[in-house]
Design an enzyme around this catalytic site. Structure first.
Site, PDB file in Angstrom:
ATOM      1  CG  ASP A 276      77.814  38.210  -4.008  1.00 33.68           C
ATOM      2  OD1 ASP A 276      77.109  38.917  -3.269  1.00 33.68           O
ATOM      3  OD2 ASP A 276      77.940  38.408  -5.230  1.00 33.68           O
ATOM      4  CB  ALA A 277      74.988  36.612  -6.482  1.00 31.98           C
ATOM      5  CD  GLU A 312      73.268  38.342  -2.249  1.00 35.76           C
ATOM      6  OE1 GLU A 312      72.721  39.453  -2.179  1.00 35.76           O
ATOM      7  OE2 GLU A 312      74.345  38.139  -2.850  1.00 35.76           O
TER       8      GLU A 312
END
Length: 618
Positions: A276-277, A312
């Site tokens: 994520d991120a 991501e």
């Protein structure tokens, strides 16, 4: 001989169950039968003790900020915690289980207790991926790993090949999205036990489904983050939008995260991770960025298994996606392609606001480029957009390096009212957008419920203690502004994330799947995925970079050809209301929407409004 009905491989798996154990460097770890080593990095402390089943024992400093203790006669289920000099008890940051929640003691777990059934499973190639993202707590009424496992057959029957779990690492409270985890090795107790999670994954493998886990490595949550109490050195002074950033320049911190990735893949048999991120994983002081080292380490230990890594990152950059001379990824298989969603959403839902505003012009040129070459933005300056997000050329990558979607947890749950796409556009347009998603060469991702056309809203929800004001309605309103909310939406219109009813309203209504509308959508999705697997996937096995070519992209019309190995895959789509002259296609039509007559492949074609086709020439 007794007839068992099992294959030789299945019979062997039952006779010789596989025990999967990952030897963590942090926390409690069996080193022999009944013998557990407890280890914690707390460089700012002069003393540290272990509380185990009601008794407290000093731990030994062993250098570089580490404390250890070896204890014999430890049985599974034993309660334990680390005791700080002032008497505070804290859970194991790398513990396998909790007694109750992130504020209480951890539990000793024997990782060999679960007997895996599908020990011959080695995963599936990435080009076969059709992903369904799901949130365990709202996927079923029960909101547990066990209940989710019972629904996997429905997804497999629709053609899904990958389930992607939103984060399951333990966080505070009785509900939440999971992106504020504080005990990264511990499955969230309300979802079930470690063995329940393993059983879900085992069940998925038996159905031919891969399982990918969403992991958050850029920060820890704000409630229950006891690492910041006894090891403030674990964090940087710089932060992320959601909390303190981890200091990856220190070996114990780096090992903690890389071990965590290996732990999920090795001990739980996950088939991959979605980071994520990744752009918020701050690591500018290390020789190799943590994101790269993590990927390389996973690749080195995966052996013959198909283990897939996705990340991501909205910067639209390609270095972590590059391939070697054999077409294999150096680091990551694919990236979430937010631009594809933003572009189509801004147009289809008529929401040229917030995050979508930079994508709300030159729609058809950009859509053609995204379908043919990956990113929507590839280096050009765009008004309203941070220069760091302009990206660079991506056409040299294979189409499978991009995960496209029409919706996901962010794009639904961060909206003011949690609406799904079907609440914003008509069914006919949604059908054509879905056909383009599932039959384009990029990897398609659906959000839970999308397989049967769910119209159930999905909200952001949480269960923070009253003294924590993070993500209150005023914060959610600001977030909603970025996801298309009109200016006239007020705080009073936003559901309170901390209200349990917000969570309840987000649970999937599986009864809708049995309705006429639900069955129609399931049948259509299954048909599209079957066509993908039968006609497109064999070509994707040989897909390389520079595959796509835009033949037309203007005024609602898009024509793209992809050269995939020795085959040609073709899209002709008309999203306008008028008939459009389109480039010819070759070979057989694999799928068509809105066509009332046969089209001649030898000449340019007149494609009616609101129609599309995919064709293949082998």
């Amino acid at each position: 001989m007794i007839e068992t009905g099992l294959t030789d491989a299945e019979l062997k798996a039952l006779q010789q169950p596989e025990y999967r154990v990952f030897p963590k460097r942090w926390g409690a770890e069996y080193v022999a039968a009944g013998e557990v080593r407890f280890a914690l990095w707390a460089p700012g402390l002069s003393t540290l003790s272990l509380w185990l089943n009601g008794e407290t024992t000093p731990m030994s400093p062993v250098g570089d900020g580490w404390f250890e203790l070896l204890v014999t006669g430890v049985v599974p289920g034993s309660e334990y915690a680390f005791v700080l000099p002032e008497g505070m008890h804290v859970p194991d940051p790398a513990g396998r289980a909790l007694k109750h929640d992130v504020h209480g003691p951890s539990l000793i777990v024997d990782p060999t207790a679960y007997q895996w059934r599908h020990t011959q499973w080695r995963g599936r190639p990435w080009h076969e991926a059709v992903v369904c993202e799901l949130h365990v707590g709202t996927f079923t009424d029960e909101g547990t790993f066990a209940a989710a496992a019972e629904k996997l057959a429905d997804l497999a029957a629709t053609g899904i090949t990958v389930i992607e779990l939103m984060p399951v690492a333990a966080f505070s409270g009785q509900r939440g999205w999971g992106y504020d985890g504080v005990l990264l090795y511990t499955p969230y107790p309300p979802y079930g036990s470690p063995d329940d999670l393993k059983a879900l994954i085992d069940r998925a493998h038996g159905l031919g489904l891969m399982v990918i886990l969403d992991v958050v490595y850029n920060h820890l949550g704000v409630d229950g983050n006891y690492l910041s109490v006894y090891a403030p050195e674990f964090f940087q002074e710089k932060g992320t939008p959601w909390g303190q950033a981890i200091d990856f320049s220190k070996s114990p911190c780096r090992d903690f995260i890389i071990d965590n990735a290996l732990y999920w893949i090795e001990e739980y048999a996950f088939d991959g991770l979605r980071v994520d991120a990744a752009n918020h994983i701050l690591d500018d002081r290390s020789e190799r960025h943590l994101v790269e080292e993590l990927a390389q380490t996973v690749r080195e230990v995966s052996g013959e298994r198909h283990v897939h890594l996705v990340f991501e990152d909205n910067r639209n950059q390609t270095p972590w996606l590059e391939r070697d001379d054999e077409g294999k990824p150096h680091f990551y298989d694919a990236v979430w392609n937010d631009g594809y969603h933003h572009l189509l959403h801004a147009w289809a839902a008529n929401e040229p606001r917030g995050h979508f505003k930079p994508f709300a012009s030159d729609i058809w040129t950009r859509l053609g480029r995204a379908l043919a070459t990956g990113f929507v933005l590839q280096g050009e300056n765009v008004e309203y957009l941070d220069p760091d997000l302009h990206g660079g050329p991506s056409g040299h990558l294979p189409p499978t390096a991009f995960v496209n979607f029409l919706q996901n947890h962010d794009q639904i749950g961060n909206r003011a009212f949690g609406e799904r796409l079907l609440a914003l556009v008509d069914q006919d347009l949604a059908d054509r957008l879905m056909a383009m998603l599932l039959l384009a060469p990029q990897i398609p991702l659906l959000f839970m419920g999308e397989t049967y056309g769910s119209r159930q809203p999905f909200f952001f929800f949480s269960d923070y203690p009253t003294h924590i004001t993070k993500d209150m309605p005023k914060d959610r309103l600001e977030q909603a502004r970025g996801f298309g909310a009109h200016d006239d939406v007020s705080v009073d219109d936003i559901s309170d994330p901390n209200d349990r009813e917000t969570f309840i309203r987000s649970k999937l209504d599986w009864g809708f799947a049995s309705t006429e509308m639900g069955q129609r959508q399931q049948a259509r999705i299954a048909d599209l995925i079957t066509k993908r697997q039968n006609f497109l996937v064999p070509l994707l096995a040989e897909a390389a970079g520079d595959a796509g070519e835009v033949l037309l992209a203007a005024d609602g019309a898009v024509a793209v050809d992809w050269r995939l190995g020795k085959g040609l895959w073709q899209l002709r789509a008309n999203f306008s209301d008028e008939t459009k002259r389109m480039p010819r296609f070759a070979g057989a039509i694999i799928h068509a929407d809105g066509l009332m007559e046969t089209l001649d492949e030898k000449d340019d074609i007149d494609l009616p409004g609101a129609s599309l086709l995919f064709a293949r020439q082998s």
